[in-house]
Design an enzyme around this catalytic site. Sequence first.
Site, mmCIF file in Angstrom:
data_model
loop_
_atom_site.group_PDB
_atom_site.id
_atom_site.type_symbol
_atom_site.label_atom_id
_atom_site.label_comp_id
_atom_site.label_asym_id
_atom_site.label_seq_id
_atom_site.Cartn_x
_atom_site.Cartn_y
_atom_site.Cartn_z
ATOM 1 N N GLU A 1 0.694 -1.284 -0.014
ATOM 2 C CA GLU A 1 -0.164 0.072 -0.034
ATOM 3 C C GLU A 1 0.943 1.129 0.011
ATOM 4 O O GLU A 1 1.794 1.402 0.605
ATOM 5 C CB GLU A 1 -0.864 -0.080 1.316
ATOM 6 C CG GLU A 1 -2.009 -1.068 1.330
ATOM 7 C CD GLU A 1 -2.895 -0.710 2.406
ATOM 8 O OE1 GLU A 1 -2.727 0.188 3.175
ATOM 9 O OE2 GLU A 1 -3.536 -1.633 2.676
ATOM 10 N N GLU B 1 2.179 0.461 4.229
ATOM 11 C CA GLU B 1 2.046 -1.289 4.996
ATOM 12 C C GLU B 1 2.085 -2.024 3.701
ATOM 13 O O GLU B 1 1.768 -1.743 2.600
ATOM 14 C CB GLU B 1 0.893 -1.184 5.953
ATOM 15 C CG GLU B 1 -0.548 -0.663 5.421
ATOM 16 C CD GLU B 1 -1.303 -0.594 6.689
ATOM 17 O OE1 GLU B 1 -2.026 -1.333 6.913
ATOM 18 O OE2 GLU B 1 -1.421 0.313 7.310
ATOM 19 N N ASN C 1 0.161 -5.914 2.977
ATOM 20 C CA ASN C 1 -0.800 -6.746 3.330
ATOM 21 C C ASN C 1 -0.495 -8.075 2.590
ATOM 22 O O ASN C 1 -0.322 -8.340 1.550
ATOM 23 C CB ASN C 1 -2.284 -6.585 2.699
ATOM 24 C CG ASN C 1 -2.762 -5.294 3.052
ATOM 25 O OD1 ASN C 1 -2.525 -4.751 4.305
ATOM 26 N ND2 ASN C 1 -3.091 -4.412 2.535
ATOM 27 N N ARG D 1 -1.656 -11.042 2.252
ATOM 28 C CA ARG D 1 -3.003 -12.114 1.949
ATOM 29 C C ARG D 1 -3.281 -11.680 0.658
ATOM 30 O O ARG D 1 -3.044 -10.843 -0.298
ATOM 31 C CB ARG D 1 -4.254 -11.761 2.784
ATOM 32 C CG ARG D 1 -4.540 -10.384 2.918
ATOM 33 C CD ARG D 1 -5.793 -9.724 3.663
ATOM 34 N NE ARG D 1 -6.253 -8.698 3.115
ATOM 35 C CZ ARG D 1 -5.808 -7.586 3.863
ATOM 36 N NH1 ARG D 1 -4.995 -7.503 4.721
ATOM 37 N NH2 ARG D 1 -6.341 -6.421 3.575
#
Length: 452
Positions: free
Chosen positions: A274, A287, A289, A291
Amino acid sequence: MGKVLIANRGEIAVRIIRACHELGLETVAVYAKSDQDAMHVKMANQAICIGGNTSTESYLNKNNVLSAAIASGCDYIHPGYGFLSENADFVSMVEDCAITFVGPKSETITAMGDKANARKMAKQAGVPIIEGSDGDIESVDQAVEWAKKIGFPVIIKAVSGGGGRGMRICHHEQDVRQAFEKTQLEASASFGDSRLYMERYISSPRHIEIQVIADQQGHVVSLFERDCSLQRRHQKMVEEATSPKLSEITRKKLNAAAIKLTKNINYVNAGTLEFLVDDKENFYFIEMNTRIQVEHPVTEMITGVDLVKEQLLVAMGKPLSFKQLDLKVNGHAIECRILAENPKLDFRPSPGLIKNLSLPGGFGVRVDTHLYVGYQIPPYFDSMIAKLIVHGKTREEAIKKMQIALKEFAIEGIETNIEYLYVLMHNKNFIAGKYDTSFFERFRYLLTGEKA
Ligand code: MV4
């Protein structure tokens, strides 16, 4: 051959089961009592009830999920998004049972789950981050010191946070003094970790994320960006690939930065980085993620890559079926999240019985859903009931298709945000691609016709 436990529910469980079956993998669904009539339970080769009505009693119960995988002889666990998908403790338990987690290693999840550490990793990789504290902040006085050094406004964030919870914007020293301990308490209650860090606050940024996938052989590819700026209370409502207003040079830099960081941390499987992008197109990593994300289909539509299938293949130890140079952006894709919520009552959840359903269709129209006529939406889970994804040669064509598809989409028995999305798809600022993360603060009034 192999057997996969799908540790999730709803549309993503359905999406994963389909990918498994295409690959000749057997599937095991797990379900809460309140989900006994759910689509994923019907579709999987086998289904195991793992507990009560709520998420905590079922999909979040590590021991129950793992026991179901062991009892049914599963080789893999696919976590989907949410629930246990980024829970390093759970992934570590899975690893200890010699079951393959379809995702990165537990150490990677731990490393990226600590947002202050993720900043450090990005810095080490030469990826730009927002000016902020080095690591976590130990006291109110230290927070004030950092704020003065960084310059106001600043934003205090939880080290174990993410997705918008546990954050506070501070404009003055007294704001920092007031906010610090409150935010610590909130972070402790929400994430079991009171640690905080600080960044300079960027007002009205665009939220751009880069999809990556890496195999166990060390190949890393970027599948370009998604613009996820259209969020309401940190809940994404519309996502598109690619971003409507991003220069080719910034796009190249973002992709290169994402690949660099992904390689640097020896990342394996699908992930998303992100970034915040300001009005001058300065971009900053915030950040990662670790997944598959809700909005992955827009990336699939513009690249032709089945991300869930690739996730499974990578977990099986196969090299990626494509290289970076095989990929190019093909057209434009938009996703609208269909929610069982009433926009006229401040988006209050509206669970209930699906009395009738008529799904949109046509060339370049995709619906990912677990709905069927006669299905009773339980009140215990997330209100997202479908994703409507369209693909066009151009953004204009995609918007047109989305307008038509939303008009075709008919759900009887519950309230939804479909009409709201229909109005949004006709908004002149949206059509012009002129929006950022503050859009809904202004768009709030458009449905009722009140002035902003
Ligand atoms: C920020 C920010 C401005 N400056 N960080 C919200 C979700 C979390 N992942 C990060 N968020 C933000 N971090 C700095 N330094 C503004 C937001 C933010 C936001 C970010 C992405 C999408 C929507 C948002 C809505 C409000 C605030």
